[in-house]
Design an enzyme around this catalytic site. Structure first.
Site, short mmCIF file in Angstrom:
data_model
loop_
_atom_site.label_atom_id
_atom_site.label_comp_id
_atom_site.label_asym_id
_atom_site.label_seq_id
_atom_site.Cartn_x
_atom_site.Cartn_y
_atom_site.Cartn_z
N LYS A 35 0.84 -1.20 0.00
CA LYS A 35 0.00 0.00 0.00
C LYS A 35 0.87 1.25 0.00
CE LYS A 35 -2.47 1.62 3.66
NZ LYS A 35 -2.39 3.09 3.74
N ASP A 62 -3.53 4.46 -1.63
CA ASP A 62 -4.44 4.90 -0.56
C ASP A 62 -4.34 6.41 -0.37
OD1 ASP A 62 -6.15 4.89 1.62
OD2 ASP A 62 -4.61 4.20 3.02
N LYS A 64 -7.17 8.32 -0.42
CA LYS A 64 -8.46 8.71 0.20
C LYS A 64 -9.03 9.99 -0.41
CE LYS A 64 -7.48 6.50 4.64
NZ LYS A 64 -6.06 6.16 4.51
N ASP A 67 -13.46 14.99 -2.66
CA ASP A 67 -13.57 16.31 -3.28
C ASP A 67 -14.87 16.33 -4.08
OD1 ASP A 67 -12.92 18.85 -4.55
OD2 ASP A 67 -10.81 18.37 -4.22
N THR A 126 -10.23 4.39 11.34
CA THR A 126 -10.04 3.56 12.54
C THR A 126 -9.43 4.36 13.70
OG1 THR A 126 -8.11 2.75 11.36
CG2 THR A 126 -9.93 1.24 11.58
N ARG A 217 2.55 -0.62 10.95
CA ARG A 217 3.55 -0.64 12.02
C ARG A 217 3.85 -2.02 12.60
NH1 ARG A 217 0.82 4.74 14.38
NH2 ARG A 217 -0.89 3.67 13.32
O1 C5P Z 1 0.46 1.18 11.16
P1 C5P Z 1 -0.95 0.70 11.01
O2 C5P Z 1 -1.06 -0.82 10.93
O3 C5P Z 1 -1.88 1.30 12.05
O4 C5P Z 1 -1.38 1.24 9.57
C1 C5P Z 1 -2.67 1.16 9.07
C2 C5P Z 1 -2.69 1.68 7.67
O5 C5P Z 1 -4.02 1.65 7.19
C3 C5P Z 1 -2.19 3.11 7.52
O6 C5P Z 1 -1.50 3.18 6.27
C4 C5P Z 1 -3.45 3.94 7.47
O7 C5P Z 1 -3.30 5.07 6.65
C5 C5P Z 1 -4.43 2.95 6.81
N1 C5P Z 1 -5.85 3.17 7.11
C6 C5P Z 1 -6.37 3.22 8.39
N2 C5P Z 1 -7.70 3.45 8.61
C7 C5P Z 1 -8.52 3.61 7.57
C8 C5P Z 1 -8.03 3.56 6.26
C9 C5P Z 1 -6.68 3.32 6.07
O8 C5P Z 1 -5.62 3.03 9.35
N3 C5P Z 1 -9.83 3.77 7.79
#
Ligand code: C5P
Length: 247
Positions: A35, A62, A64, A67, A126, A217
């Protein structure tokens, strides 16, 4: 470990291209899709997508988009032209914007001869919870807001939704259409939740109906990313995933 589970997508939320290459070298043989988020894309532009595609990976772009419909439509058209496999929009941009995104993705793919990317709708981030939603004027409980937005987006042709692991079961049970659920906020038991407020382990998310897991992460921040990925696969393998999507 030579295993690939195509349901795991690793988020390349790292600092620079050197760290991207390092991570891809370490975990790439065990992954199908990476991603690319707004940080990397802002820094490197389409070249980062091209580099990953040239190496044979699927790319989930991603950014997002959120607009006016025409702007989102043309952006999705350009993304499809880059050959990305998945892209995101914010469903809170409304019905017309969702429809425009789907049209743009289809149009861009047909004009460039590429595959039509899956347009994914972000419902509620999230990192949000009910208190934070109230602050921006949304009084619905998180799960109601997620279902409303997902239903609207899917009815406009959006191929799937991004939602937290805590809502996926309800979504798969209540939405009577075919769609994919892409789930961030995944954590291993030993991980810090960081800024994510609605999290679950890989096995729980899969058992609840996740089609893809987006993991950042817990993999790139782990002392040993390959081991972290292996631990994730091991947990996922414990689940005999029975689809809870009753169409
Ligand atoms: O580091 P972590 O596992 O929390 O990363 C989650 C990834 O998913 C990040 O790249 C974040 O931008 C993406 N994401 C998210 N919540 C969403 C959509 C995408 O955490 N609703």
């Amino acid at each position: 470990m030579e295993k690939i589970d195509p349901r795991v997508i690793v988020a390349l939320d790292v600092n620079n291209i050197e760290e991207v290459r390092d991570l891809v070298t370490k975990v790439g043989k065990n992954l199908k899709t990476f991603k690319v988020g707004m940080r990397l894309f802002t820094k490197y532009g389409p070249s980062i997508v091209k580099e990953l595609k040239d190496k044979g990976y699927d790319v989930f772009l991603d950014l997002k988009y959120h607009d006016i419909p025409n702007t989102v439509e043309t952006a999705c058209k350009e993304a499809a032209g880059l050959g990305v496999d998945m892209l995101t929009i914010h469903t809170s941009g409304g019905r017309e914007m969702c429809k425009a995104a789907v049209n743009g993705a289809r149009d861009g793919a047909s004009k460039s001869g590429k595959k039509i990317p899956i347009v994914l709708g972000v419902t509620v981030l999230t990192s949000m919870n009910e208190t934070l939603l109230k602050e921006i004027g949304i009084n619905n409980p998180v799960d109601v807001q997620v279902i409303n937005l997902a239903n609207m987006a899917i009815s406009e042709g959006v191929g799937g939704v991004v939602c937290s692991p805590l809502e996926v079961k309800k979504l798969k049970t209540q939405i009577k259409k075919d769609f994919i659920a892409v789930i961030p906020g995944i954590r291993l038991p030993e991980n810090n939740t960081n800024d994510q407020k609605r999290v679950a382990s890989p096995d729980t998310a899969i058992a609840d109906g996740a089609d893809y897991l987006v993991i950042g992460r817990p993999v790139y921040g782990a002392p040993d990313p390959v081991k972290a990925l292996k631990d994730i696969y091991t947990l996922m393998a414990k689940v005999n995933n029975v689809k809870v999507n009753n169409k």
